[in-house]
Write a protein that holds these residues in place. Structure first.
Motif, PDB file in Angstrom:
ATOM      1  N   LYS A 271       0.742  -1.352   0.009  1.00 52.78           N
ATOM      2  CA  LYS A 271       0.062   0.295   0.056  1.00 52.78           C
ATOM      3  C   LYS A 271       0.676   1.383   0.062  1.00 52.78           C
ATOM      4  CE  LYS A 271      -4.146   2.077   2.330  1.00 52.78           C
ATOM      5  NZ  LYS A 271      -4.990   1.971   3.731  1.00 52.78           N
ATOM      6  N   CYS A 272       1.762   1.296   0.941  1.00 50.83           N
ATOM      7  CA  CYS A 272       2.923   2.316   1.015  1.00 50.83           C
ATOM      8  C   CYS A 272       3.689   2.589  -0.133  1.00 50.83           C
ATOM      9  CB  CYS A 272       3.629   2.349   2.106  1.00 50.83           C
ATOM     10  SG  CYS A 272       2.642   2.447   3.753  1.00 50.83           S
ATOM     11  N   ASN A 308       2.315   7.671   8.093  1.00 47.92           N
ATOM     12  CA  ASN A 308       1.149   8.052   7.734  1.00 47.92           C
ATOM     13  C   ASN A 308      -0.030   6.966   8.066  1.00 47.92           C
ATOM     14  OD1 ASN A 308       1.703  10.702   7.093  1.00 47.92           O
ATOM     15  ND2 ASN A 308       1.703  10.438   4.695  1.00 47.92           N
ATOM     16  N   GLU A 309       0.214   5.803   7.577  1.00 48.85           N
ATOM     17  CA  GLU A 309      -0.523   4.773   7.891  1.00 48.85           C
ATOM     18  C   GLU A 309      -0.613   4.431   9.231  1.00 48.85           C
ATOM     19  OE1 GLU A 309      -2.677   2.622   6.040  1.00 48.85           O
ATOM     20  OE2 GLU A 309      -2.223   4.329   4.549  1.00 48.85           O
ATOM     21  N   MET A 310       0.687   4.527   9.833  1.00 50.89           N
ATOM     22  CA  MET A 310       0.711   4.140  11.426  1.00 50.89           C
ATOM     23  C   MET A 310       0.130   5.250  12.175  1.00 50.89           C
ATOM     24  SD  MET A 310       4.101   3.360  13.558  1.00 50.89           S
ATOM     25  CE  MET A 310       4.864   4.984  13.143  1.00 50.89           C
ATOM     26  N   GLY A 311      -0.409   6.411  11.749  1.00 49.89           N
ATOM     27  CA  GLY A 311      -0.688   7.376  12.554  1.00 49.89           C
ATOM     28  C   GLY A 311      -2.482   7.016  12.422  1.00 49.89           C
ATOM     29  N   LEU A 312      -2.852   6.437  11.623  1.00 51.83           N
ATOM     30  CA  LEU A 312      -4.304   5.938  11.515  1.00 51.83           C
ATOM     31  C   LEU A 312      -4.688   5.026  12.585  1.00 51.83           C
ATOM     32  CD1 LEU A 312      -4.657   6.141   7.689  1.00 51.83           C
ATOM     33  CD2 LEU A 312      -5.264   7.851   9.220  1.00 51.83           C
ATOM     34  N   LEU A 313      -3.653   4.331  13.057  1.00 50.69           N
ATOM     35  CA  LEU A 313      -4.072   3.314  14.041  1.00 50.69           C
ATOM     36  C   LEU A 313      -4.703   3.642  15.498  1.00 50.69           C
ATOM     37  CD1 LEU A 313      -0.793   1.275  13.870  1.00 50.69           C
ATOM     38  CD2 LEU A 313      -3.147   0.739  12.500  1.00 50.69           C
ATOM     39  N   ASN A 314      -5.539   2.886  16.081  1.00 45.21           N
ATOM     40  CA  ASN A 314      -6.232   3.256  17.157  1.00 45.21           C
ATOM     41  C   ASN A 314      -5.435   2.621  18.253  1.00 45.21           C
ATOM     42  OD1 ASN A 314      -8.120   4.503  15.657  1.00 45.21           O
ATOM     43  ND2 ASN A 314      -9.375   2.765  15.459  1.00 45.21           N
ATOM     44  N   LYS A 315      -4.617   1.326  18.162  1.00 42.47           N
ATOM     45  CA  LYS A 315      -3.891   0.904  19.119  1.00 42.47           C
ATOM     46  C   LYS A 315      -2.580   0.666  19.006  1.00 42.47           C
ATOM     47  CE  LYS A 315      -7.682  -2.423  20.167  1.00 42.47           C
ATOM     48  NZ  LYS A 315      -8.161  -3.803  20.401  1.00 42.47           N
ATOM     49  N   ALA A 316      -1.831   1.379  19.952  1.00 41.29           N
ATOM     50  CA  ALA A 316      -0.352   1.478  19.918  1.00 41.29           C
ATOM     51  C   ALA A 316       0.345   0.118  19.747  1.00 41.29           C
ATOM     52  CB  ALA A 316       0.379   2.032  21.355  1.00 41.29           C
ATOM     53  N   THR A 317      -0.360  -1.178  20.113  1.00 46.01           N
ATOM     54  CA  THR A 317       0.168  -2.446  19.778  1.00 46.01           C
ATOM     55  C   THR A 317       0.272  -2.862  18.503  1.00 46.01           C
ATOM     56  OG1 THR A 317      -1.832  -3.177  20.284  1.00 46.01           O
ATOM     57  CG2 THR A 317      -0.665  -3.147  22.438  1.00 46.01           C
ATOM     58  N   ASP A 318      -0.378  -2.256  17.511  1.00 47.10           N
ATOM     59  CA  ASP A 318      -0.379  -2.387  16.263  1.00 47.10           C
ATOM     60  C   ASP A 318       0.758  -1.865  15.543  1.00 47.10           C
ATOM     61  OD1 ASP A 318      -4.130  -2.325  16.163  1.00 47.10           O
ATOM     62  OD2 ASP A 318      -2.805  -3.966  16.425  1.00 47.10           O
ATOM     63  N   THR A 319       1.485  -1.290  16.206  1.00 49.52           N
ATOM     64  CA  THR A 319       2.567  -0.533  15.450  1.00 49.52           C
ATOM     65  C   THR A 319       3.850  -1.279  14.998  1.00 49.52           C
ATOM     66  OG1 THR A 319       3.655   0.015  17.460  1.00 49.52           O
ATOM     67  CG2 THR A 319       2.033   1.662  16.619  1.00 49.52           C
TER      68      THR A 319
END
Length: 562
Positions: A271-272, A308-319
């Motif tokens: 995607k990126c 930018n994709e990481m900034g759209l996450l709701n949970k920090a554990t998904d980074t």
């Protein structure tokens, strides 16, 4: 066994048409008596009865071709009507206690006409149109016969050596047939494989000074052989842009995870990467832009897209996936070992210039590119090979509407990049080389494989090579593998592979009229690769300058430069 009179005329049996013999005067030029007769015929060969005494007589003949006739690996000829059938001797065995009756197994090679004035072989062609019958006579092959068999005539060819056992019959390879259907050069370490490969490449370059040859050199051996005769590339001047990689190659370089995590990382990268390519002005107006399109992009744009994709996450554990990708990209940008490919200077659209210099378009009298990958970090070597190979193939596909410019891709140590083990790394290189082997000839891409371990090659790749140049192979598994890839008529010929001397080879397939055993020509010292073995007995008697030498080596080691 009674002597066979070559002018005797057998009585015609019932149902046969009697064919009168030619006048003795017309056969005056043939002086050699028969050595035996045919006793059994099969589809691809025959069984002969040979007089042991005649073979021992022939062994002292001044003509080396005659002296070898009837021995294993040699040729003999059968008289069938007004034709001569040439065959290769595969096996010999004694049939009687006295050793005078020998039974030979032979494989048919081809046939020629019998000259009406001399009785000699003329107009030789591969394959046979009719079979001999039991009772037909068998004769030794003479030097003139071999010249007829191996004559290259008007076909484009290169001469690589001398046909065994002669001293003046030249061994030739038909260039169009050899390159049109791929070729493989096989041989154990120390048999002269690299020097022989250099000889073949030099002969091709001399014949085709405006050709297009790309050679992958994993050990840096061939730069010495083609200095002044070709263009040499290594990590210092290769300048291969990272954005030429397709998505699969990006994954091999950037992804560090495995299992389910790897798939998650790949989805984010796809995607990126597409977003980063889209930002380049080259992408403007492209309606079918994909993640594989060779469109330049900035590494910073890829990193920003990941952020930018990481900034759209709701949970920090998904980074975690995003951090893995960013960490690897930072490593590629900062590590000087990768600068030949991931330098910030390679962001411009240099695709045309890169293809032109690597593919030698125009060649300007230097038709070969030697790409030395010995200085490339081992973890991305297979990706570099994959990119170069895929560029060759993709260029051929997308240039079909242009004047055809065939390209030869030569891959040294081919078992590294097309391994039999499908679970090993470097699958991108394996896939593209397998595809070139199967489809390349349709698009004008020729593949040359050089390896010391043919049994480690992917199954089916060697069988796609129309010409096999086999030097001595010491490993039984390798020998069996090569024989299985050969056409039926040539397999018996390959039995002599373990007995070959250094710089000798067996050539079978499309590149030669019939299988031949050739002693390679000597190559000038300045055209040889830097692959000679060290002489321990001499080098270990010398001393001096060790401390300074170690210092220089460590300096180059630390600076990662030659």
């Amino acid at each position: 066994m009674t002597d066979i009179n070559m002018h005797s005329i057998p009585e015609a049996s019932e149902g046969q048409t009697f064919v009168p013999a030619q006048e003795p005067a017309k056969r005056a030029a043939r002086t050699l008596a028969p050595i035996g007769k045919v006793i059994e015929i099969s589809g691809g060969g025959a069984r002969l009865e040979i007089e042991g005494a005649r073979l021992r007589e022939l062994a002292s003949d001044a003509d080396p071709s005659v002296a070898m006739s009837g021995q294993v690996g040699s040729q003999i000829k059968l008289q069938a009507g007004k034709r001569w059938i040439l065959a290769n001797v595969r096996t010999l065995r004694v049939e009687d206690a006295g050793g005078n009756m020998i039974v030979a197994e032979i494989d048919f090679l081809g046939e020629g006409d019998e000259c009406t004035t001399t009785g000699k072989l003329v107009d030789f062609k591969r394959g046979i149109t009719g079979y001999p019958i039991p009772g037909d006579k068998v004769f030794p092959v003479e030097g003139d016969d071999l010249k007829q068999m191996f004559a290259a005539h008007e076909r484009a060819h290169i001469e690589i050596g001398t046909v065994y056992p002669t001293k003046d019959v030249r061994g030739a390879l038909y260039i169009d047939a050899m390159l049109g259907k791929h070729f493989a050069l096989l041989g154990s370490t120390g048999t002269g494989k690299s020097t022989s490969a250099a000889l073949i490449m030099h002969r091709i370059c001399e014949m085709a000074p405006e050709g297009h040859i790309v050679m992958i050199d994993p050990h840096g051996e061939y730069s010495a052989a083609f200095k002044g005769y070709g263009e040499l590339f290594n990590v210092d001047n290769l300048a291969m842009p990272y954005w030429l990689m397709n998505f699969e190659e990006h994954c091999e370089v950037i992804l560090t995870s495995s299992g389910a995590d790897r798939q998650a990382d790949a989805d984010i990268l796809a995607k990126c990467l597409l977003a980063a390519r889209t930002r380049n002005r080259v992408a403007e107006g492209l309606t079918k832009l994909t993640v594989d399109s060779p469109v330049p992009y900035l590494m910073s744009d890829l990193t920003n897209a990941i952020s930018n994709e990481m900034g759209l996450l709701n949970k920090a554990t998904d980074t975690a996936p995003f951090m893995r990708l960013k960490s690897k990209l930072d490593e590629l940008k900062s590590d000087p070992r990768y600068s030949f490919m991931f330098s910030g200077m390679l962001v411009a659209d240099s695709m045309a210039g890169f293809i032109g210099k690597i593919f030698r378009m125009p060649a300007n009298g230097k038709p070969i590119s030697i790409v030395d990958v010995s200085g490339v970090p081992s973890d991305i070597t297979s990706v570099v090979v994959a990119v170069l190979s895929r560029l060759v193939f993709d260029y051929a596909i997308w240039s079909r509407s242009e004047v055809q410019k065939p390209v030869l891709l030569v891959c040294e140590e081919a078992h590294r990049y097309v391994p039999a083990d499908k679970t090993s790394g470097g699958q991108a290189a394996r896939k593209i080389l397998e595809r070139i082997a199967k489809e390349g000839r349709k698009y004008g891409v020729s593949l040359g494989l050089i390896t010391q371990r043919p049994s480690d090659l992917a199954e089916g790749v060697l069988s796609q090579c129309g010409t096999i140049i086999a030097m001595r192979l010491n490993n039984e598994r390798d020998q069996a593998f090569v024989k299985s890839a050969m056409p039926e008529g040539a397999r018996g010929f390959l039995d002599v592979i373990p007995a070959l001397r250094n710089r000798e080879c067996i050539v079978c397939g499309e590149g030669v009229s019939i299988p031949i055993r050739v002693a390679f020509d000597d190559l000038e010292r300045d055209r040889r690769p830097a692959s000679s073995d060290p002489l321990f007995s001499e080098l270990w008697r010398q001393s001096g300058d060790e401390e300074a030498m170690i210092g220089r080596v460590i300096k180059r080691w630390r600076s990662q430069s030659g």
